[in-house]
Design an enzyme around this catalytic site. Sequence first.
Site, PDB file in Angstrom:
ATOM      1  N   HIS A   1     -53.878   1.804  19.665  1.00 42.70           N
ATOM      2  CA  HIS A   1     -54.729   2.460  18.664  1.00 42.70           C
ATOM      3  C   HIS A   1     -56.179   2.029  18.913  1.00 42.70           C
ATOM      4  CE1 HIS A   1     -56.566   3.695  14.936  1.00 42.70           C
ATOM      5  NE2 HIS A   1     -55.535   4.487  14.743  1.00 42.70           N
TER       6      HIS A   1
ATOM      7  N   LYS B   1     -52.175   1.575   8.276  1.00 42.90           N
ATOM      8  CA  LYS B   1     -53.170   0.547   8.642  1.00 42.90           C
ATOM      9  C   LYS B   1     -53.033  -0.669   7.720  1.00 42.90           C
ATOM     10  CE  LYS B   1     -55.911   4.223  10.610  1.00 42.90           C
ATOM     11  NZ  LYS B   1     -57.210   4.764  11.002  1.00 42.90           N
TER      12      LYS B   1
ATOM     13  N   GLU C   1     -58.484   1.239  17.014  1.00 38.42           N
ATOM     14  CA  GLU C   1     -58.950   0.093  16.222  1.00 38.42           C
ATOM     15  C   GLU C   1     -58.525  -1.214  16.873  1.00 38.42           C
ATOM     16  OE1 GLU C   1     -57.380   1.533  12.525  1.00 38.42           O
ATOM     17  OE2 GLU C   1     -58.909   3.099  12.542  1.00 38.42           O
TER      18      GLU C   1
ATOM     19  N   ASN D   1     -49.828   6.402   9.524  1.00 42.98           N
ATOM     20  CA  ASN D   1     -50.303   5.068   9.905  1.00 42.98           C
ATOM     21  C   ASN D   1     -51.062   4.514   8.700  1.00 42.98           C
ATOM     22  OD1 ASN D   1     -51.476   2.803  10.950  1.00 42.98           O
ATOM     23  ND2 ASN D   1     -52.814   3.878  12.394  1.00 42.98           N
TER      24      ASN D   1
ATOM     25  N   SER E   1     -58.719  12.428  10.788  1.00 42.23           N
ATOM     26  CA  SER E   1     -59.062  13.225   9.604  1.00 42.23           C
ATOM     27  C   SER E   1     -58.160  14.450   9.409  1.00 42.23           C
ATOM     28  CB  SER E   1     -60.538  13.649   9.638  1.00 42.23           C
ATOM     29  OG  SER E   1     -61.361  12.499   9.568  1.00 42.23           O
TER      30      SER E   1
ATOM     31  N   GLU F   1     -56.453  10.789  19.609  1.00 43.24           N
ATOM     32  CA  GLU F   1     -57.249  10.473  18.415  1.00 43.24           C
ATOM     33  C   GLU F   1     -58.699  10.231  18.814  1.00 43.24           C
ATOM     34  OE1 GLU F   1     -54.621   8.834  15.006  1.00 43.24           O
ATOM     35  OE2 GLU F   1     -55.249   7.141  16.228  1.00 43.24           O
TER      36      GLU F   1
ATOM     37  N   GLY G   1     -61.128   8.621  10.207  1.00 39.96           N
ATOM     38  CA  GLY G   1     -61.660   8.120   8.943  1.00 39.96           C
ATOM     39  C   GLY G   1     -63.038   8.658   8.579  1.00 39.96           C
TER      40      GLY G   1
HETATM   41  P1  13P Z   1     -57.542   9.148   9.531  1.00 40.26           P
HETATM   42  O1  13P Z   1     -56.448  10.157   9.302  1.00 40.26           O
HETATM   43  O2  13P Z   1     -57.835   8.310   8.329  1.00 40.26           O
HETATM   44  O3  13P Z   1     -58.762   9.771  10.139  1.00 40.26           O
HETATM   45  O4  13P Z   1     -56.998   8.092  10.625  1.00 40.26           O
HETATM   46  C1  13P Z   1     -56.421   8.568  11.795  1.00 40.26           C
HETATM   47  C2  13P Z   1     -55.761   7.441  12.487  1.00 40.26           C
HETATM   48  O5  13P Z   1     -56.409   6.518  12.970  1.00 40.26           O
HETATM   49  C3  13P Z   1     -54.285   7.437  12.561  1.00 40.26           C
HETATM   50  O6  13P Z   1     -53.823   6.496  13.452  1.00 40.26           O
END
Ligand code: 13P
Length: 246
Positions: free
Chosen positions: A95, A11, A97, A9, A208, A167, A173
């Site tokens: 997601h 983003k 976010e 992903n 992560s 997640e 992140g």
């Molecule tokens: P990270 O791998 O940067 O922690 O992000 C995970 C994520 O949100 C994948 O959709």
Amino acid sequence: MRRPIVIANWKMNGDMRFTRRLLQDICKSWNGVHEAEVAVCPPFPYLAATQMLLEQTNIYWGAQNMSDRDNGAFTGEISAEMLNELGCKYVLVGHSERREFQRESSELVAKKFKKAVESQLVPVLCVGESLEQRENEQTYDVIARQLLKVVDHCGLDMVAKGIVAYEPIWAIGTGKSATPQMAQDVHSYIREILGPEGDQIRILYGGSVKPDNAEALFSQKDIDGALVGGASLKAEDFVEICRAAE
Ligand code: 13P
């Protein structure tokens, strides 16, 4: 048998040049036949270039979001049919976010999931608790609530056509992944909720995931792969994670 899968992903990162380069580098190190499936979710503007570069490869692609509507006056939205035209196999829905910054409700996420399956796309349903919810021992309630909204709206048969990604928000992140055992406990709970269909549904961990923790996570019985953010922006790291899934 559930085929392992690792999904990138990206983003809202990169530009056209960066994206092409990343795709080419991943293709180069991931040619040939593999046990694990690999897919990437670039930002919308790069989906056409992704289609051109990946069409003749063993790597799939998908979108990071889509509308729950077919078409019409929905400024800025992108439909399932548009994603089909761009050759997408997957689409992320719910997601954290988007739940947080775009205020997407579990009801809307359930509608998107249904629309995706009806449009022959494979939705990747993201669920996960916040740090506060974990500390208040609400993790299992939150996961059940998010998941059951989709099960109620779509039915288990339809949910079985998608993928679930656990997640935990506090792990995204932050460099602070869930331990393999923590993730396994939630994955096995998710499988239990999904009932008899649960056995065939792939459940991915995200938060992560890095080359140095991927193998331990993938060795857990109910972890079928990963949804990778930050580490998927580096071809070498991403491919190492894909290898760990085999
Ligand atoms: P990270 O791998 O940067 O922690 O992000 C995970 C994520 O949100 C994948 O959709």
